[in-house]
Design a protein around this motif. Structure first.
Motif, mmCIF file in Angstrom:
data_model
loop_
_atom_site.group_PDB
_atom_site.id
_atom_site.type_symbol
_atom_site.label_atom_id
_atom_site.label_comp_id
_atom_site.label_asym_id
_atom_site.label_seq_id
_atom_site.Cartn_x
_atom_site.Cartn_y
_atom_site.Cartn_z
ATOM 1 N N THR A 237 0.903 -1.040 -0.009
ATOM 2 C CA THR A 237 -0.038 -0.063 -0.032
ATOM 3 C C THR A 237 1.028 1.346 -0.235
ATOM 4 N N GLN A 238 0.604 2.159 -0.898
ATOM 5 C CA GLN A 238 1.163 3.388 -0.807
ATOM 6 C C GLN A 238 0.330 4.516 -0.633
ATOM 7 N N ILE A 239 0.915 5.526 0.025
ATOM 8 C CA ILE A 239 0.098 6.860 0.076
ATOM 9 C C ILE A 239 0.667 7.656 -1.093
ATOM 10 N N ASP A 240 -0.158 7.751 -2.266
ATOM 11 C CA ASP A 240 0.243 8.378 -3.316
ATOM 12 C C ASP A 240 0.069 9.750 -3.461
ATOM 13 N N VAL A 241 0.890 10.579 -3.975
ATOM 14 C CA VAL A 241 0.702 12.204 -3.842
ATOM 15 C C VAL A 241 1.252 12.744 -5.043
ATOM 16 N N GLU A 242 0.502 13.666 -5.833
ATOM 17 C CA GLU A 242 0.927 14.433 -7.020
ATOM 18 C C GLU A 242 0.536 15.787 -7.126
ATOM 19 N N MET A 243 1.420 16.620 -7.449
ATOM 20 C CA MET A 243 0.910 18.188 -7.185
ATOM 21 C C MET A 243 1.530 18.815 -8.366
ATOM 22 N N SER A 244 0.820 19.983 -9.126
ATOM 23 C CA SER A 244 0.993 20.861 -10.232
ATOM 24 C C SER A 244 1.707 22.003 -9.754
ATOM 25 N N PHE A 245 2.418 22.606 -10.632
ATOM 26 C CA PHE A 245 3.150 23.911 -10.632
ATOM 27 C C PHE A 245 4.028 23.968 -9.269
ATOM 28 N N VAL A 246 4.868 23.019 -9.031
ATOM 29 C CA VAL A 246 5.784 22.975 -7.745
ATOM 30 C C VAL A 246 7.091 22.698 -8.045
ATOM 31 N N ASP A 247 7.969 22.936 -7.177
ATOM 32 C CA ASP A 247 9.225 22.526 -6.928
ATOM 33 C C ASP A 247 9.604 21.501 -5.921
ATOM 34 N N VAL A 248 10.924 21.247 -5.737
ATOM 35 C CA VAL A 248 11.237 20.251 -4.856
ATOM 36 C C VAL A 248 10.872 20.828 -3.461
ATOM 37 N N ASP A 249 10.864 21.655 -3.102
ATOM 38 C CA ASP A 249 10.751 22.433 -1.521
ATOM 39 C C ASP A 249 9.208 22.225 -1.435
ATOM 40 N N ASP A 250 8.280 22.620 -2.496
ATOM 41 C CA ASP A 250 6.916 22.449 -1.860
ATOM 42 C C ASP A 250 6.607 20.895 -1.603
ATOM 43 N N VAL A 251 6.969 19.900 -2.421
ATOM 44 C CA VAL A 251 6.793 18.685 -2.180
ATOM 45 C C VAL A 251 6.995 18.183 -0.674
ATOM 46 N N LEU A 252 8.382 18.753 -0.337
ATOM 47 C CA LEU A 252 8.990 18.357 0.791
ATOM 48 C C LEU A 252 8.275 18.803 2.012
ATOM 49 N N GLU A 253 7.903 19.929 1.624
ATOM 50 C CA GLU A 253 7.040 20.748 2.877
ATOM 51 C C GLU A 253 5.723 20.010 3.088
ATOM 52 N N MET A 254 5.213 19.523 2.047
ATOM 53 C CA MET A 254 3.643 18.979 2.108
ATOM 54 C C MET A 254 4.117 17.613 3.090
ATOM 55 N N ALA A 255 5.009 16.818 2.543
ATOM 56 C CA ALA A 255 5.109 15.291 3.206
ATOM 57 C C ALA A 255 5.667 15.564 4.655
ATOM 58 N N GLU A 256 6.528 16.836 4.941
ATOM 59 C CA GLU A 256 6.880 17.063 6.131
ATOM 60 C C GLU A 256 5.615 17.211 7.217
#
Length: 588
Positions: A237-256
């Motif tokens: 099982t995965q928690i699968d996440v995808e976001m548009s108009f983002v860079d690395v920091d945005d994804v990391l901040e959301m995961a944190e």
């Protein structure tokens, strides 16, 4: 048999309920007959309540209670009382009360179970898996699955509150090369054609970005036909996440943000963010791993500068071939016997090392088989560089850089166990590893492979290197590591058709093959694909770590064994010829 619906669960009654008439339903955990008075511990998933059958209180109920055995399913009506002084049980929440039975109904009998339904049982895992429905009655297993449920709910609430949409993706999809072997499903209607079970929803979630759903998440089943181990199953099982108009920091901040919630709600720890970050190169050079465990020190030390002019043949050859000399200091282990050191050497050789160089640090010298090949200056600089003290043990490896560092990283973990460096109350170690190589070279097949997957974006400044020196290209990829376990990984994706074609070319995927395997995605990119990126959490592994377990089988309701067998229902199993004929399949 007719019975009254329960008024309370077996974990609910307290002193405030004394004097009340109650109905309890559950399983007989234990039965004790003490001089004519029968005591039953009645269990359900909420807890245990003691029920008392006294002949002077209700002779009929007492007589029937004589038939009760372990795991009988019963319904009990009775009155709550305070336990007599001195008989309280502080280890359970209902330990100050019991229920005097007025009526007993036996709803179902049970054969003697193959093992006790209690925690910390000494029974083989195969037996537990064969009788999984009994294993899951144990409090320990129920707590694990309740934790899993809680983490599901926290995940959904968090992403919903941040504007994400939960969208299901197909379980029957096109077979695409994603690094592991696909599970294939034959089509009955389309002879000779197959669906694949998804290794991940990667292509679908990228297409959802093209479709304008700028924030997607899903708790999703994935399938990989690869060898199993303690932290791997065919289906996961995965928690699968995808976001548009983002860079690395945005994804990391959301995961944190999600990890902050897990740490607080499950461990009651206030997680400090932003989390520390290590580049892939730093992680490998300091810890010998791209998923380093930082709950203890024992850092690796690169020693090429110490031995740059060495006449010792092994070091000289390694440096001339752009290899590495790496070492670690095992504090206080200078008293290791020759037998222990030979054992460590054998351990390193089994990992693929040519050998292990050891040195005992003495007051003014180094005691080592290779000491005679080292100059006094090299010995002095080695002690200075490693800050080794008398009584310490130095361990050195040399060879091709990544392979040698990886072996030393495994040796680091082994020494941490031997030195008891990982304490039970150690502060959890959570960090990001970033800037992975985009490609890795395989000597056997003589071709490049994507270290993550073929849709991972290179760093913009490294794009020219894709044609000239692919191994120097860094990816906009990131892994989240908890206590030495990779718990999530992701990247910024390629959203440009030309760059994706360049990626396929380096990977040796022809235009025709790319069109056949990924044409649907490439076509979608032609219609205004936004910049996008994402991450996927390994949910089973996450639950395992938060539950304090060492195997994901303990946090999955119905797992397979390490050989891929479901012992409870005996799958995989043979199917009859008629089913195979319908699917146009013949077994050879």
């Amino acid at each position: 048999m007719k019975f009254k619906k329960r008024t309370h669960t077996c974990g609910e009654l307290r002193e405030s309920n004394i004097g009340q008439e109650v109905v309890l339903n559950g399983w007989v955990a234990t039965r004790r007959d003490l001089g004519g008075v029968i005591f039953i511990e009645l269990r359900d998933r909420y807890g245990i309540t003691q029920v008392v059958f006294e002949p002077s209180y209700n002779a009929e109920a007492h007589e029937l209670a004589k038939k009760l055995r372990s795991e009988y399913v019963i319904s009990v009506e009775g009155k709550v009382r305070r336990r007599p002084e001195g008989t309280e049980n502080p280890s359970i929440e209902t330990g100050n009360i019991d229920v005097m039975a007025d009526k007993l109904i036996i709803l179902n009998q049970s054969e003697t179970p193959p093992f006790q339904i209690e925690d910390n049982i000494d029974v083989s895992e195969d037996i537990r898996l064969k009788y999984r429905y009994l294993d899951l009655r144990r409090s320990e297993m129920q707590k694990n699955l309740l934790l899993r449920h809680k983490m599901y709910q926290l995940t959904r609430k968090y992403f919903d509150s941040n504007g994400f949409i939960e969208i299901e993706t197909p379980v029957l999809m096109k077979s695409t090369p994603e690094g592991a072997r696909d599970f294939l499903v034959p089509s009955r209607l389309h002879k000779g054609k197959f669906y694949a079970l998804p290794q991940s929803p990667q292509t679908y979630k990228q297409i959802l970005m093209v479709a304008g759903f700028d924030r997607y998440f899903q708790i999703v089943k994935c399938f990989r036909d690869e060898d199993l181990r303690a932290d791997r199953q065919y289906e996961f099982t995965q928690i699968d996440v995808e976001m548009s108009f983002v860079d690395v920091d945005d994804v990391l901040e959301m995961a944190e943000g999600l990890m902050k919630i897990f740490f607080k709600e499950i461990w009651n720890i206030d997680l400090e963010t932003p989390l520390p970050r290590l580049s892939f190169d730093e992680a490998m050079e300091k810890y010998g791993s791209d998923k380093p465990d930082l709950r203890f020190g024992l850092e690796l030390i690169t020693l090429n500068d110490v031995f740059k002019n060495s006449e010792f043949r092994v070091f000289k050859e390694s440096i001339s071939k752009n290899g590495i000399i790496t070492g670690l200091v095992a504090q206080g282990c200078g008293d290791y016997t020759r037998n222990q050191l030979d054992g460590l050497t054998d351990y390193a050789k089994k990992l693929g090392a040519g050998g292990l160089i050891w040195m005992r640090v003495k007051e003014n010298d180094l005691e080592a088989p290779i000491a005679k090949f080292l100059s006094e200056e090299e010995k002095k600089n080695l002690i200075l560089r490693t800050n080794a003290q008398p009584g310490d043990l130095l361990l050195l490896l040399t060879g091709e850089k990544l392979k040698t560092l990886s072996i030393m990283g495994t040796l680091r973990l082994e020494m941490a166990k031997r030195m008891n460096l990982i304490k039970p109350d150690a502060k959890p170690s959570l960090l990001w590893v970033t800037d992975f190589p985009l490609f890795e070279w395989d000597d056997e097949t003589k071709r490049y492979y994507a270290m993550h997957h073929p849709f991972t974006s290179p760093r913009i400044e490294d794009i020219p290197l894709m044609e000239t020196d692919p191994l120097k290209v860094k990816a906009r990829a990131y892994d989240l590591v908890l206590n030495g376990n990779e718990i999530a990984g992701g990247s910024i994706r390629i959203h440009n058709a030309d760059l994706q074609a360049k990626m396929f070319k380096v990977l040796g995927i022809s235009e025709a093959e790319a069109q056949e395997k990924f044409g649907f995605l490439m076509n979608a990119f032609k219609y205004g694909a936004p910049p996008h990126g994402g991450i996927a959490f390994g949910f089973d592994r996450l639950v395992m770590l938060f539950a304090g377990k060492s195997s994901i089988r303990d946090v999955i309701a119905f797992p397979k064994t390490s050989s891929g067998i479901s012992l409870m229902d005996d799958s995989p199993s043979y199917v009859d010829e008629a089913q195979l004929a319908e699917l146009h399949i013949k077994i050879r």
